[in-house]
Design a protein around this motif. Sequence first.
Motif, PDB file in Angstrom:
ATOM      1  N   ASP A   1     -22.009   2.911  29.774  1.00 58.83           N
ATOM      2  CA  ASP A   1     -22.383   2.207  28.591  1.00 58.83           C
ATOM      3  C   ASP A   1     -22.917   0.854  29.160  1.00 58.83           C
ATOM      4  OD1 ASP A   1     -22.743   0.666  26.355  1.00 58.83           O
ATOM      5  OD2 ASP A   1     -20.775   1.066  25.467  1.00 58.83           O
TER       6      ASP A   1
ATOM      7  N   SER B  17     -21.479  -2.460  27.211  1.00 51.78           N
ATOM      8  CA  SER B  17     -19.995  -2.873  26.893  1.00 51.78           C
ATOM      9  C   SER B  17     -19.569  -3.917  27.944  1.00 51.78           C
ATOM     10  CB  SER B  17     -19.414  -1.532  26.793  1.00 51.78           C
ATOM     11  OG  SER B  17     -19.334  -0.881  27.824  1.00 51.78           O
TER      12      SER B  17
ATOM     13  N   ARG C 263     -19.900  -7.067  26.374  1.00 57.57           N
ATOM     14  CA  ARG C 263     -18.940  -7.367  25.360  1.00 57.57           C
ATOM     15  C   ARG C 263     -17.485  -7.855  25.976  1.00 57.57           C
ATOM     16  NH1 ARG C 263     -19.865  -3.148  22.671  1.00 57.57           N
ATOM     17  NH2 ARG C 263     -18.355  -1.758  23.481  1.00 57.57           N
TER      18      ARG C 263
ATOM     19  N   SER D  70     -14.792  -3.991  16.464  1.00 58.74           N
ATOM     20  CA  SER D  70     -16.196  -3.676  15.721  1.00 58.74           C
ATOM     21  C   SER D  70     -15.989  -3.540  14.211  1.00 58.74           C
ATOM     22  CB  SER D  70     -16.867  -2.605  16.305  1.00 58.74           C
ATOM     23  OG  SER D  70     -17.337  -2.702  17.712  1.00 58.74           O
TER      24      SER D  70
END
Length: 526
Positions: A221, A224, A227, A280
């Motif tokens: 990913d 991510s 993030r 999220s």
Amino acid sequence: MLVQKDSGEIKAMASGIDIDSDQYKKTTYSNDTRTNSGYSHSITDEEVQIQIVVESIENEIKQVPSSPAKYAIYRVLKPLREVKPEAYTPRLVSIGPFHHFSKHLRPMEAHKLRLLKYFLDQRSHTTLPDCVREMRKIENEARQYYSEVITLKKDEFVRMLVIDGCFLLELIIGWEDRRQDLDEPIFNEIWMPQIIRDLLLLENQLPFFVLKNLYMLYRKDDDSIYRLTETFLRDFLPQSSFIIHKGSIPQRFCNWVESIFHSSPSESKKDRREFLVNKSLSSDVLGSPSELKIDSGESPDTSPFFRLKPQIPQGGASHLLDYVRYLLVSDESKVGDNKQPQRIYCATELKKATVKFAKSNTTLFSDITFKEGVLRIPAIHIDDLTESLLRNLIALEQSHRYDAKYVTAYAVFMDDLINSPEDVKLLQDEEILENLINLEDLAALFHKILIEVTQPNELCFSHIYCELDSYYNNPWHKLLAKVHQHMGSLKSKYFKNTWSFISFIAATALLGLTIAQTVASFMNSH
């Protein structure tokens, strides 16, 4: 007598093998030498020396980055470093090659290996050979990021990429779930701020794509990693651009959560921020973007509140410090024109001319505005580590090519505003500065960090300077400024304490009453 040497021995000499060239001083080379027009001739001692130097230079050229455009990690410019060397030198941990061999940092190597082992054993299905294999693929590209030749051999450089890269990943990934682990010294509140301080030094960086490639072995990913990195860094930055607007659905939801757990105000503020940044939040809990109360002029997608997706710079971050700069500066801000007045008044002088001060809606360094007599400045938390971060961000802007040098421009603007502890106190009262150092040190902070800094020709906030200058020089505002100045002189000279001022008011009132009584008596007699 002729002594014959083959070309392989000459190459060995050029490669740095210690062969005494004196033994060739009076020697010539023949037989399988250069051929010209069908016949061979001897190679002189001078030609041998030339060949040695040529091959030595060619070997060095191969190690130099192919293009300066790839440079992203630099040594701090010498004039800046000499002002305050300790601000650019790691204290606990080395990352990358520049401080790799510093003796005072060697104790942390054992902890780096321990976190590497934890990352491989607990978090990843990948193996150490997989990591080494991946780093060998990108070894040459990683070298190109450094602005000087890295003398580490290939295996040593790859070893450093694996150990430092996995150490950083474990810090980033493990921060949320290991910060409460009392047996782990790295993640406690004493070590971690100092480690973060070292991770955000210009000379202490790894290319960010090294972290991405290692992370891709752990989880496929690409986004991510940004993030996780953003969440990790925001706990240690001097401010956050994540704003919760009053009355919004997320705010009401957080208040409800707070009422359940009866947390204290300070705890609830921190928990709300962590909850909103790290999770999220689904639309069925928070409502759709259209339900969120966004400040005028902001769309739900660009509002500083509605940043649930990771912020990713265009083209990706070069390294951690570059990513921090991106988080602290809006990439959508416009550079001002090149018109700048000769003098910018300090905060207390501007206040006398009726300029009001307030915090900006975000805490981005680029979010400075002046409208309708109100100067809005991003709030900043000042502690012992803030100076190091600002110095290294400015050092990065001094070396790297950015469209706008916003951190430098912000420091220049604050240096203009702050000339004395009184200016600091004014900005503190408006919650623009959250100060954990003494007033005198903060009053001099921005001036000190700009010593030996080359200021950009085009200041990002030049339009703000011009608007403030025009506002201050308005005849009415200049008159008010003079009145404030004279009142201040009277106060300092005659009203040094509250009782002096009260006595003056009482005497003035008594004098007024006496005059009124005299006038009334005079009117009655006639």
